[in-house]
Design an enzyme around this catalytic site. Structure first.
Site, PDB file in Angstrom:
ATOM      1  N   HIS A 192      32.173  39.571  35.731  1.00 61.71           N
ATOM      2  CA  HIS A 192      32.310  38.168  36.144  1.00 61.71           C
ATOM      3  C   HIS A 192      31.096  37.656  36.934  1.00 61.71           C
ATOM      4  O   HIS A 192      30.585  36.576  36.673  1.00 61.71           O
ATOM      5  CB  HIS A 192      33.567  37.977  36.994  1.00 61.71           C
ATOM      6  CG  HIS A 192      34.818  38.461  36.341  1.00 61.71           C
ATOM      7  ND1 HIS A 192      35.064  38.304  34.995  1.00 61.71           N
ATOM      8  CD2 HIS A 192      35.913  39.103  36.829  1.00 61.71           C
ATOM      9  CE1 HIS A 192      36.251  38.823  34.698  1.00 61.71           C
ATOM     10  NE2 HIS A 192      36.775  39.318  35.803  1.00 61.71           N
ATOM     11  N   LYS A 230      40.559  33.268  49.511  1.00 55.56           N
ATOM     12  CA  LYS A 230      40.190  33.289  48.090  1.00 55.56           C
ATOM     13  C   LYS A 230      39.124  32.219  47.885  1.00 55.56           C
ATOM     14  O   LYS A 230      39.341  31.052  48.240  1.00 55.56           O
ATOM     15  CB  LYS A 230      41.406  32.986  47.216  1.00 55.56           C
ATOM     16  CG  LYS A 230      41.068  32.930  45.724  1.00 55.56           C
ATOM     17  CD  LYS A 230      42.325  32.787  44.875  1.00 55.56           C
ATOM     18  CE  LYS A 230      42.024  32.564  43.409  1.00 55.56           C
ATOM     19  NZ  LYS A 230      41.434  33.714  42.721  1.00 55.56           N
TER      20      LYS A 230
HETATM   21  C1  BG6 Z   1      40.040  40.577  36.769  1.00 54.82           C
HETATM   22  C2  BG6 Z   1      39.955  41.776  37.663  1.00 54.82           C
HETATM   23  O1  BG6 Z   1      39.122  40.695  35.700  1.00 54.82           O
HETATM   24  O2  BG6 Z   1      39.735  39.406  37.510  1.00 54.82           O
HETATM   25  C3  BG6 Z   1      40.908  41.622  38.842  1.00 54.82           C
HETATM   26  O3  BG6 Z   1      40.284  42.941  36.926  1.00 54.82           O
HETATM   27  C4  BG6 Z   1      40.650  40.323  39.563  1.00 54.82           C
HETATM   28  O4  BG6 Z   1      40.774  42.729  39.746  1.00 54.82           O
HETATM   29  C5  BG6 Z   1      40.634  39.154  38.583  1.00 54.82           C
HETATM   30  O5  BG6 Z   1      41.670  40.139  40.532  1.00 54.82           O
HETATM   31  C6  BG6 Z   1      40.196  37.882  39.270  1.00 54.82           C
HETATM   32  O6  BG6 Z   1      40.379  36.814  38.398  1.00 54.82           O
HETATM   33  P1  BG6 Z   1      40.652  35.355  38.950  1.00 54.82           P
HETATM   34  O7  BG6 Z   1      40.708  34.517  37.715  1.00 54.82           O
HETATM   35  O8  BG6 Z   1      41.955  35.424  39.703  1.00 54.82           O
HETATM   36  O9  BG6 Z   1      39.514  35.023  39.852  1.00 54.82           O
END
Ligand code: BG6
Length: 486
Positions: free
Chosen positions: A246, A347
């Site tokens: 990501h 967050k």
């Molecule tokens: C996932 C990870 O790809 O992305 C997780 O495996 C993480 O550990 C998640 O919590 C976060 O995604 P978002 O969309 O909630 O930011």
């Protein structure tokens, strides 16, 4: 004369009774089949799993999941499941032989008079990828009467070597044009908007370079912890789980050059160039952390090593901060700071571009003694939008300055945003690979981040509910920079 009936495409989900199907895919499939035009509305979905379920049991599970996700009422979900869903159980078949599945797919294609087009979606744990891909190839599921598209979720490999061999295995059965590697961040509206923000607004593009930018920060902070995924997470850690995928994707979109068009390979060519120009990470440029007991949002949290399912002496990192150099004409010498962690204070997914200070300052001292530089802060989630900080003259006789923000909020302009899955699934059905990660992107990302795993920095503790280890602050401090306050 009535309209000709649309022949449905067939959407096959391998791992259809798992967490991803329940939380993300079913709501997304429901949304697109009920609101995006006749082709998607006709979609036929074949769930596959090892569970010895009947079709009826699978449909009840789908209804429960849709209601729990607040995606549909019970009666709408029931009618939808009856219209769209079929089920194949592998329970009675020898492991990794997909002949029964092939027969059922062919039967669906005949009885439902489908278009002959197939999506094969792997919603499985990573260890099941290789045997499943082999089985798909040996059963010939990769070639149907129409097009076939292959969708695979992360994690894509554990390092460069395993990612390469996974790519080779996939390429034995599929051409890269048929492969859709999902990074769900690319489906988020705010992430796609990065291209529009940068390339539809000359205002920003003209200052988006080493002459005007001091540094760039990418933060993906989570309050969440392991969410019943201790076994996976303890083997994976934050670098593999978040940074290599990501955060690397966010970095490419923030740093890439303008593509010649929005055509998938034009965009991906530019993204891969960013990854290729990343300098090797020096040991002093990476900080790994692991949370200890603390409190997140008023709730007590046990230390990582005391989480059920985690090894007591685990050295898995739950926090990573890293300084990267992009050795390109545009960015040479400008640090990109990335950080992510579990159980942090709030967050927040955000890209901050800190511009340079004016070379000469004749307005006298600022409050707090600091000259403020303009800052562009793009919040990708939650409270999506952006802020542009600038200085103004406070009204009055003397010239005295004050910092203010221009801001834009998606919620004020458009209301709530959906998660990325409906967009990504529709793109698969339409054959648009722009928002999917190409083989060379994954491999380049592993090339850069993989060495950190072979030679990891020491793990520093941080209390749950904080912003990570103190060393992550010091990482920026050496250059007189600091993380933008949340
Ligand atoms: C996932 C990870 O790809 O992305 C997780 O495996 C993480 O550990 C998640 O919590 C976060 O995604 P978002 O969309 O909630 O930011």
């Amino acid at each position: 004369m009535g309209k000709p009936r649309v022949r449905p495409d067939l959407f096959v989900v391998l791992g259809a009774t798992g967490d991803l199907m329940e939380r993300k895919l079913l709501p997304a499939l429901y949304a697109i089949t009920t609101s995006t035009g006749p082709a998607a509305a006709a979609l036929r979905i074949l769930g596959c799993s090892r569970r010895p379920w009947t079709e009826r049991q699978f449909r009840s599970y789908a209804v429960r999941s849709l209601v729990a996700a607040k995606a549909a009422t019970r009666s709408d979900a029931t009618a939808w499941a009856a219209r769209h869903l079929a089920f194949h159980s592998f329970a009675a078949e020898p492991a990794e032989q997909f002949d029964g599945l092939r027969t059922q797919i062919e039967e669906e294609e005949r009885t439902q008079r489908t278009s002959g087009n197939r999506v094969l979606y792997l919603a499985l744990p990573a260890e099941a990828f290789p045997p499943t891909i082999r089985a798909i190839g040996s059963a010939g599921l990769n070639r149907g009467p129409g097009w076939t598209r292959f969708v695979i979720e992360k994690p894509f490999g554990r390092d460069l070597a395993s990612a390469r061999s996974l790519n080779q295995l996939i390429h034995r059965s599929f051409d890269e044009k048929e492969v859709y590697r999902i990074d769900h961040y690319l489906g988020k509206e705010t992430v796609q908007n990065l291209l529009v923000f940068r390339f539809a607004n000359m205002l920003f593009e003209s200052v988006w370079n080493r002459d005007r930018v001091e540094h760039v920060e990418i933060t993906v902070a989570e309050q969440l912890g392991l969410e019943n995924r201790a076994a996976y997470y303890d083997q994976t850690g934050a670098l593999r789980d978040m940074v290599q995928s990501h955060l690397a994707q966010l970095l490419t979109l923030a740093a890439m050059e303008v593509p010649t068009s929005l055509e998938a390979d034009q965009v991906r060519n530019e993204k891969v160039k960013v990854l290729r120009s990343l300098e090797p990470i020096r040991p002093q440029d990476a900080i790994f952390g692991q949370y200890t007991a603390g409190s997140v949002d008023g709730e007590h949290v046990v230390g990582y090593r005391y989480e059920p399912g985690v090894r007591r002496r685990s050295s898995t990192e739950t926090f990573v901060a890293v300084r990267l150099g992009v050795n390109s004409w545009r960015w040479h010498g400008i640090p990109f700071y990335l950080r992510t962690g579990k159980h942090l204070a709030t967050k927040l997914t955000r890209i901050v571009v800190r511009f340079r200070q004016p070379p000469v300052w004749f307005f006298g001292p600022m409050e707090g003694g600091e000259i403020h530089a303009n800052t562009l802060s793009i919040t990708l989630q939650p409270d999506e939008g952006f802020e542009l900080g600038f200085e103004i003259k406070r009204p009055g006789h003397a010239i005295s300055l004050e910092s203010h923000q221009l801001h834009f909020r998606y919620s004020e302009a458009f209301g709530p945003l959906s998660d990325g899955y409906p967009t990504l699934i529709l793109d698969v059905l339409r054959g648009d690979q722009t928002l999917f990660v190409r083989a060379d992107e994954v491999e380049e990302s592993w090339r850069v981040f993989g060495p950190l795993l072979r030679n990891p920095p020491r793990i520093r503790p941080y209390p749950a509910g904080s912003w990570g280890p103190k060393a992550a602050e010091e990482l920026l401090g050496t250059e007189g920079h600091e993380w933008c306050p949340p």
